[in-house]
Design a protein around this motif. Structure first.
Motif, PDB file in Angstrom:
ATOM      1  N   GLN A 129       0.897  -1.188  -0.134  1.00  0.00           N
ATOM      2  CA  GLN A 129       0.199   0.117  -0.042  1.00  0.00           C
ATOM      3  C   GLN A 129       0.904   1.242  -0.048  1.00  0.00           C
ATOM      4  O   GLN A 129       1.919   1.306   0.753  1.00  0.00           O
ATOM      5  N   GLY A 130       0.654   2.144  -1.061  1.00  0.00           N
ATOM      6  CA  GLY A 130       1.412   3.335  -0.959  1.00  0.00           C
ATOM      7  C   GLY A 130       1.344   4.132  -2.127  1.00  0.00           C
ATOM      8  O   GLY A 130       0.265   3.974  -2.782  1.00  0.00           O
ATOM      9  N   ASP A 131       2.103   4.959  -2.557  1.00  0.00           N
ATOM     10  CA  ASP A 131       2.274   5.934  -3.749  1.00  0.00           C
ATOM     11  C   ASP A 131       3.204   5.257  -4.785  1.00  0.00           C
ATOM     12  O   ASP A 131       4.196   5.002  -4.533  1.00  0.00           O
ATOM     13  N   ILE A 132       2.553   4.879  -5.771  1.00  0.00           N
ATOM     14  CA  ILE A 132       3.142   4.388  -6.864  1.00  0.00           C
ATOM     15  C   ILE A 132       4.231   5.107  -7.460  1.00  0.00           C
ATOM     16  O   ILE A 132       5.549   4.548  -7.861  1.00  0.00           O
ATOM     17  N   VAL A 165       3.691   1.176 -14.373  1.00  0.00           N
ATOM     18  CA  VAL A 165       2.443   1.319 -15.062  1.00  0.00           C
ATOM     19  C   VAL A 165       1.377   2.481 -14.739  1.00  0.00           C
ATOM     20  O   VAL A 165       1.114   2.603 -13.508  1.00  0.00           O
ATOM     21  N   ASN A 166       1.348   3.113 -15.683  1.00  0.00           N
ATOM     22  CA  ASN A 166       0.281   4.454 -15.340  1.00  0.00           C
ATOM     23  C   ASN A 166      -0.979   4.136 -15.684  1.00  0.00           C
ATOM     24  O   ASN A 166      -1.242   3.598 -17.018  1.00  0.00           O
ATOM     25  N   ALA A 171       5.675  -2.261 -11.691  1.00  0.00           N
ATOM     26  CA  ALA A 171       4.721  -1.916 -10.601  1.00  0.00           C
ATOM     27  C   ALA A 171       3.658  -1.630 -11.322  1.00  0.00           C
ATOM     28  O   ALA A 171       3.447  -0.477 -11.997  1.00  0.00           O
ATOM     29  N   PHE A 172       2.530  -2.033 -10.782  1.00  0.00           N
ATOM     30  CA  PHE A 172       1.107  -1.732 -11.222  1.00  0.00           C
ATOM     31  C   PHE A 172      -0.042  -1.095 -10.287  1.00  0.00           C
ATOM     32  O   PHE A 172       0.213  -1.434  -9.039  1.00  0.00           O
ATOM     33  N   PRO A 173      -0.498  -0.201 -10.722  1.00  0.00           N
ATOM     34  CA  PRO A 173      -1.814   0.280  -9.846  1.00  0.00           C
ATOM     35  C   PRO A 173      -2.857  -0.644  -9.827  1.00  0.00           C
ATOM     36  O   PRO A 173      -2.627  -1.684 -10.774  1.00  0.00           O
ATOM     37  N   ALA A 174      -3.832  -0.339  -9.267  1.00  0.00           N
ATOM     38  CA  ALA A 174      -5.109  -1.386  -9.370  1.00  0.00           C
ATOM     39  C   ALA A 174      -5.919  -0.399 -10.377  1.00  0.00           C
ATOM     40  O   ALA A 174      -6.865   0.244 -10.284  1.00  0.00           O
ATOM     41  N   ILE A 175      -5.442  -1.207 -11.622  1.00  0.00           N
ATOM     42  CA  ILE A 175      -6.229  -0.318 -12.784  1.00  0.00           C
ATOM     43  C   ILE A 175      -7.803  -0.393 -12.858  1.00  0.00           C
ATOM     44  O   ILE A 175      -8.634  -1.575 -12.591  1.00  0.00           O
ATOM     45  N   VAL A 229       9.448 -10.362 -17.277  1.00  0.00           N
ATOM     46  CA  VAL A 229       9.571  -9.915 -16.160  1.00  0.00           C
ATOM     47  C   VAL A 229       9.595 -10.953 -14.887  1.00  0.00           C
ATOM     48  O   VAL A 229       8.863 -11.661 -14.703  1.00  0.00           O
ATOM     49  N   ALA A 230      10.617 -10.247 -14.108  1.00  0.00           N
ATOM     50  CA  ALA A 230      10.708 -11.480 -12.822  1.00  0.00           C
ATOM     51  C   ALA A 230       9.886 -10.985 -11.545  1.00  0.00           C
ATOM     52  O   ALA A 230       9.359 -11.825 -10.687  1.00  0.00           O
ATOM     53  N   ASP A 231       9.757  -9.668 -11.554  1.00  0.00           N
ATOM     54  CA  ASP A 231       8.919  -9.436 -10.133  1.00  0.00           C
ATOM     55  C   ASP A 231       7.890  -8.295 -10.540  1.00  0.00           C
ATOM     56  O   ASP A 231       8.097  -7.207 -11.177  1.00  0.00           O
ATOM     57  N   VAL A 232       6.714  -8.498 -10.123  1.00  0.00           N
ATOM     58  CA  VAL A 232       5.657  -7.636 -10.303  1.00  0.00           C
ATOM     59  C   VAL A 232       4.968  -7.048  -8.842  1.00  0.00           C
ATOM     60  O   VAL A 232       4.997  -8.083  -7.911  1.00  0.00           O
ATOM     61  N   CYS A 233       4.969  -5.930  -8.782  1.00  0.00           N
ATOM     62  CA  CYS A 233       4.501  -5.358  -7.384  1.00  0.00           C
ATOM     63  C   CYS A 233       2.998  -4.587  -7.746  1.00  0.00           C
ATOM     64  O   CYS A 233       3.037  -3.672  -8.576  1.00  0.00           O
ATOM     65  N   PHE A 234       2.059  -4.843  -7.124  1.00  0.00           N
ATOM     66  CA  PHE A 234       0.952  -4.152  -7.100  1.00  0.00           C
ATOM     67  C   PHE A 234       0.835  -3.152  -6.164  1.00  0.00           C
ATOM     68  O   PHE A 234       0.977  -3.349  -4.808  1.00  0.00           O
ATOM     69  N   VAL A 235       0.854  -1.836  -6.469  1.00  0.00           N
ATOM     70  CA  VAL A 235       0.969  -0.768  -5.200  1.00  0.00           C
ATOM     71  C   VAL A 235      -0.641  -0.172  -5.257  1.00  0.00           C
ATOM     72  O   VAL A 235      -0.961   0.769  -6.412  1.00  0.00           O
TER      73      VAL A 235
END
Length: 306
Positions: free
Chosen positions: A7-10, A19-20, A116-120, A147-153
């Motif tokens: 949880q935070g600011d992407i 990702v925007n 890093a992805f937001p909750a689109i 891609v090895a690492d995905v983070c949902f921010v």
């Protein structure tokens, strides 16, 4: 692919790609889009204007993705993607899944290894969090990528909880399956191998003044009972998963999916029989049950059971 939820600011995230959740204009707006443009600075805005003047004079279509520099962000690149507006009457889940797939495709082309992805589409575009999280995770796990690492921010506690539930759900289900001894799994696979063509034929009986009901062979019921005993029947958000997953109803892509999805699909058919007689017959006919057995057998052969 490793997945993490925070949880935070992407815009403060260190990653090769951020990702925007962009607007079609690519010129900034509210929410994540506005924050990315403000933090990214003039370089991001300039490249977005150049894209509008060249490749996307009418704006970036929904479900597609395109990259720019990261500008003053902590990311090397920004991948802009336009999420669909949610509609309860029009299934747009394919467009939302495309945002994630296309973003990975663009990230791969850049040589990125962390994204890093937001909750689109879960903000003003109104997508229910549980379903959006299912769509996001299923789309990413079904996509071939370097891609090895995905983070949902995620920005809110509610979004963090929804995405965490989906990401950790696969791990928890797999752990539950792995807790059973090898001999239990061997009993299941032996029972499956003993099924004859006659065991796959379902007859229907219709006693006088009663609705008809399916009659399954004892060998087949033994397989169903063994499935239930092996923690393959699991609790999950059936509605969100079934709408988000390309595996339902026939499991054609199950071989490449997490083993947890074999458990979910098994649940859909075994539990479904309780509420709609003949559901298991459908699973026999459309190949879903065979796909489940094959995925579980492959997981077992890879050392899934302790």
């Amino acid at each position: 692919m490793r997945m993490l939820v925070v949880q935070g600011d992407i815009t403060t995230r260190h990653a090769d790609v951020i990702v925007n959740a962009a607007g079609s204009s690519l010129l900034g707006g509210g929410g994540v889009d506005g924050a990315v443009h403000r933090r990214g600075g003039p370089a991001v805005r300039a490249e977005c204007r150049a894209l509008r003047a060249s490749a996307y004079p009418d704006g970036l279509p929904v479900g597609q993705a395109v990259a720019t520099t990261g500008g003053e962000l902590r990311a090397r690149w920004v991948v802009h993607t336009v999420g669909p507006v949610y509609s309860p009457d029009d299934d747009r889940s394919g467009l939302l899944a495309s945002c994630y797939r296309e973003s990975l495709r663009v990230a791969d082309g850049l040589g990125a290894r962390s994204v890093a992805f937001p909750a689109i589409s879960t903000g003003v575009r109104g997508w229910p969090l549980a379903e959006a999280a299912e769509i996001a995770v299923r789309a990413l796990r079904a996509t071939a990528t370097e891609v090895a690492d995905v983070c949902f921010v995620t920005f809110t506690p509610e979004a963090f909880a929804a995405f965490t539930t989906v990401v950790t759900g696969d791990e928890n289900i797999a752990a539950g399956l792995a807790a059973h001894p090898e001999e239990h799994w061997r009993r299941l696979f032996a029972a499956v191998d003993e099924l004859t063509p006659a065991d796959r034929v379902v007859t229907w009986e219709a006693p006088e003044n009663q609705f008809p009901y399916p009659v399954y062979s004892e060998r087949f019921w033994q397989v169903v009972r063994l499935l239930a005993e092996l923690d393959v029947i699991v609790p999950f958000d059936w509605g969100a998963w079934s709408r988000a997953s390309p595996l339902h109803p026939d499991g054609r892509r199950l071989a490449a999916a997490p083993v947890a999805d074999a458990a979910r699909l098994a649940t859909a058919y075994v539990r479904g029989e309780r509420f709609c007689e003949g559901t298991l017959e459908t699973g026999l006919a459309n190949g879903a049950l065979d796909a489940i057995f094959d995925r579980l057998r492959g997981w077992f052969a890879e050392g899934g059971a302790r």
